[in-house]
Design a protein around this motif. Structure first.
Motif, PDB file in Angstrom:
ATOM      1  N   LEU A   1      22.560  25.448   4.397  1.00 42.31           N
ATOM      2  CA  LEU A   1      21.294  25.503   4.171  1.00 42.31           C
ATOM      3  C   LEU A   1      20.572  24.841   3.076  1.00 42.31           C
ATOM      4  O   LEU A   1      21.209  24.604   2.108  1.00 42.31           O
TER       5      LEU A   1
ATOM      6  N   PHE B   1      18.750  25.874  -0.535  1.00 41.83           N
ATOM      7  CA  PHE B   1      18.527  27.431  -0.067  1.00 41.83           C
ATOM      8  C   PHE B   1      17.780  28.452  -1.044  1.00 41.83           C
ATOM      9  O   PHE B   1      16.815  28.999  -0.436  1.00 41.83           O
TER      10      PHE B   1
ATOM     11  N   TYR C   1      18.449  36.328  -1.911  1.00 44.52           N
ATOM     12  CA  TYR C   1      19.212  35.403  -1.558  1.00 44.52           C
ATOM     13  C   TYR C   1      20.547  36.032  -0.572  1.00 44.52           C
ATOM     14  O   TYR C   1      20.942  35.261   0.503  1.00 44.52           O
TER      15      TYR C   1
ATOM     16  N   SER D   1      21.084  35.328   3.517  1.00 42.54           N
ATOM     17  CA  SER D   1      22.339  34.551   3.743  1.00 42.54           C
ATOM     18  C   SER D   1      23.198  35.257   4.792  1.00 42.54           C
ATOM     19  O   SER D   1      23.690  34.880   5.709  1.00 42.54           O
TER      20      SER D   1
ATOM     21  N   ASP E   1      25.416  29.761   0.938  1.00 42.55           N
ATOM     22  CA  ASP E   1      24.583  28.834   1.733  1.00 42.55           C
ATOM     23  C   ASP E   1      25.545  27.844   2.721  1.00 42.55           C
ATOM     24  O   ASP E   1      24.833  26.889   3.201  1.00 42.55           O
ATOM     25  N   GLU E   2      26.756  28.092   2.991  1.00 40.58           N
ATOM     26  CA  GLU E   2      27.479  27.212   3.685  1.00 40.58           C
ATOM     27  C   GLU E   2      28.745  27.851   4.237  1.00 40.58           C
ATOM     28  O   GLU E   2      29.316  28.785   3.907  1.00 40.58           O
TER      29      GLU E   2
ATOM     30  N   CYS F   1      18.440  24.404   8.101  1.00 39.96           N
ATOM     31  CA  CYS F   1      19.535  24.007   7.700  1.00 39.96           C
ATOM     32  C   CYS F   1      19.946  22.774   8.067  1.00 39.96           C
ATOM     33  O   CYS F   1      19.329  22.275   9.028  1.00 39.96           O
TER      34      CYS F   1
ATOM     35  N   PRO G   1      25.803  28.059  -4.878  1.00 35.94           N
ATOM     36  CA  PRO G   1      25.093  27.151  -4.105  1.00 35.94           C
ATOM     37  C   PRO G   1      25.510  25.782  -4.222  1.00 35.94           C
ATOM     38  O   PRO G   1      26.126  25.205  -5.362  1.00 35.94           O
TER      39      PRO G   1
END
Length: 429
Positions: free
Chosen positions: A27, A30, A97, A101, A121-122, A155, A427
């Motif tokens: 993302l 993010f 967040y 997510s 974020d991944e 993303c 993050p």
């Protein structure tokens, strides 16, 4: 959010996709992107999420508007303020967040049951044709990007035959990038890249490789394994194969248990700690959070690590392997305090302090002795563990600050706040 049109880089493709298709979705900025989504007046302006400069804070995420000024994650907030004095600052809204997510991860789960969430974020995902779907992986990746953009954020995705290639390619074009490296092209894709592009190669390893004439991943892939042993030790051959694009990757099914390698907690202090009593009290507070998370996950570890920084980017760490696994901070914090003797001297200022527990995979090899109490899992526990469990339950029901110990008063409210995320949820840019 401005232009959300993805940009594409298909390295090379002839005919249909044949072979593994592993994606890495990242993302874009993010935290800052969510803030701009929720505050339309902030869109197009530099936004920084993190602790304030006067709090000795650190940048968590900077929007893309702030990055041309040199601001990046993990930078001291005071430095970021000097570089971009007109930026909008916010401590962040972490429940929000997590909510966003979860929505993104649900999109991935709609596309494939094989998803490994790396951080908040991944995530890696497997869209190999024939494993779950016969659709072209590039079409799936494009659809994921489109569905994420419908949430109001964007993303970048790297798509390749293994996790190493996916990870590197995801950073090639940001934001809103899609970089595709089909099977058979991975070696030529990796060959010209600097060695630092591959995860697991930090500044120290990069310097060591330069000293033996290795600057690119192609040179690393071509080097004899014996030549690399001085840099990577027993991992030399594995690193050489990764650099050659020969890594064999797997992505677990979503309902498979997460493989947690460590549970840790660290904190930067508003004022340096110089007294041992304060440092040990801080370790105890950080250890409470680690112990609570270990018990929540049903984990007990063999290895205790303590880390300190005495200046930005400069620090030391030490670890010790325990004869028995434990999830009890009343045990592992004591070990951490003993480890201080290896890395700290009286009067040395401590800017950042951390404590962690790892070595969970070793839990099957437990040897009992006559001088410690083991629970039903073979983990060592103190006579105060029951109190820790009781405190866990109170905090789960009434909040993390509902009950605490007197040592928290040394540091005020800042230190006793629960970590924003677990270690695997940090993050990244």
């Amino acid at each position: 959010m401005g232009d959300t049109t993805p940009t594409y880089d298909i390295f090379e493709l002839f005919g249909d996709w044949r072979g593994p298709a592993i994606g890495l979705m990242d993302l874009d900025a993010f935290f800052a992107s969510v803030e701009q989504l929720d505050h339309p007046e902030w869109r197009g302006k530099p936004v920084i999420v993190g602790g304030l400069p006067e709090e000795r804070g650190v940048v968590s995420t900077a929007s893309y508007e702030a990055r041309p000024f040199g601001v990046h994650s993990a930078m001291p907030s005071a430095q970021a303020m000097r570089l971009c004095p007109h930026a909008i600052w916010t401590h962040g809204h972490f429940d929000r967040y997590r909510e966003m997510s979860a929505k993104v991860m649900a999109i991935l789960a709609d596309e494939t049951p094989y998803v490994d969430q790396v951080s908040i974020d991944e995530a890696f995902f497997d869209i190999t044709p024939g494993r779950f779907s016969r659709e072209n992986p590039i079409d799936i990746a494009r659809r994921i990007q489109r569905r994420v953009s419908e949430l109001g954020i964007t993303c970048s995705i790297g798509l390749g035959p293994n996790k190493t290639v996916a990870k590197i390619s995801s950073d090639r074009m940001k934001p809103r990038g899609l970089t595709v490296v089909p099977p058979g092209t991975e070696a030529s894709f990796l060959e010209p890249l600097p060695v630092r592009a591959m995860s697991g190669i930090g500044a120290s390893a990069e310097e060591s490789l330069k000293n033996i004439g290795i600057h690119t991943l192609g040179q690393l892939a071509a080097a004899p394994t014996a030549r690399l042993t001085s840099v990577f030790g027993v991992n030399a051959e594995a690193m050489r194969l990764r650099a050659a694009g020969c890594e064999q990757s797997s992505v677990s099914a979503i309902d498979a248990p997460d493989e947690v390698k460590s549970v840790s907690n660290e904190r930067t202090f508003a004022h340096d700690l110089t007294e041992r009593a304060d440092i040990e009290a801080a370790l105890a507070l950080l250890g409470e959070s680690v112990g609570r998370r270990l018990r929540r996950k049903g984990l007990a570890g063999h290895t205790v690590t303590v880390k300190l920084n005495y200046a930005y980017g400069k620090g030391r760490s030490a670890q010790r392997r325990l004869p028995h696994p434990t999830d009890d901070e009343n045990i592992f914090v004591g070990v951490a305090c003993e480890l201080l003797d290896k890395i700290w001297s009286p009067g040395m200022p401590v800017r950042l302090l951390g404590i962690g527990v790892s070595g969970f995979a070793e839990q099957g090899s437990v040897q009992t002795d006559l001088f410690c109490d083991l629970d039903e899992r073979g983990a060592v526990a103190s006579d105060r563990r029951d109190l820790s469990v009781a405190v866990d339950r109170v905090r789960e029901r009434f909040g993390s600050t509902s009950v605490g110990f007197g040592r928290a008063a040394r540091f005020g409210d800042d230190l006793v706040r629960e970590d924003k995320f677990l270690s695997q949820n940090k993050p990244r840019d």
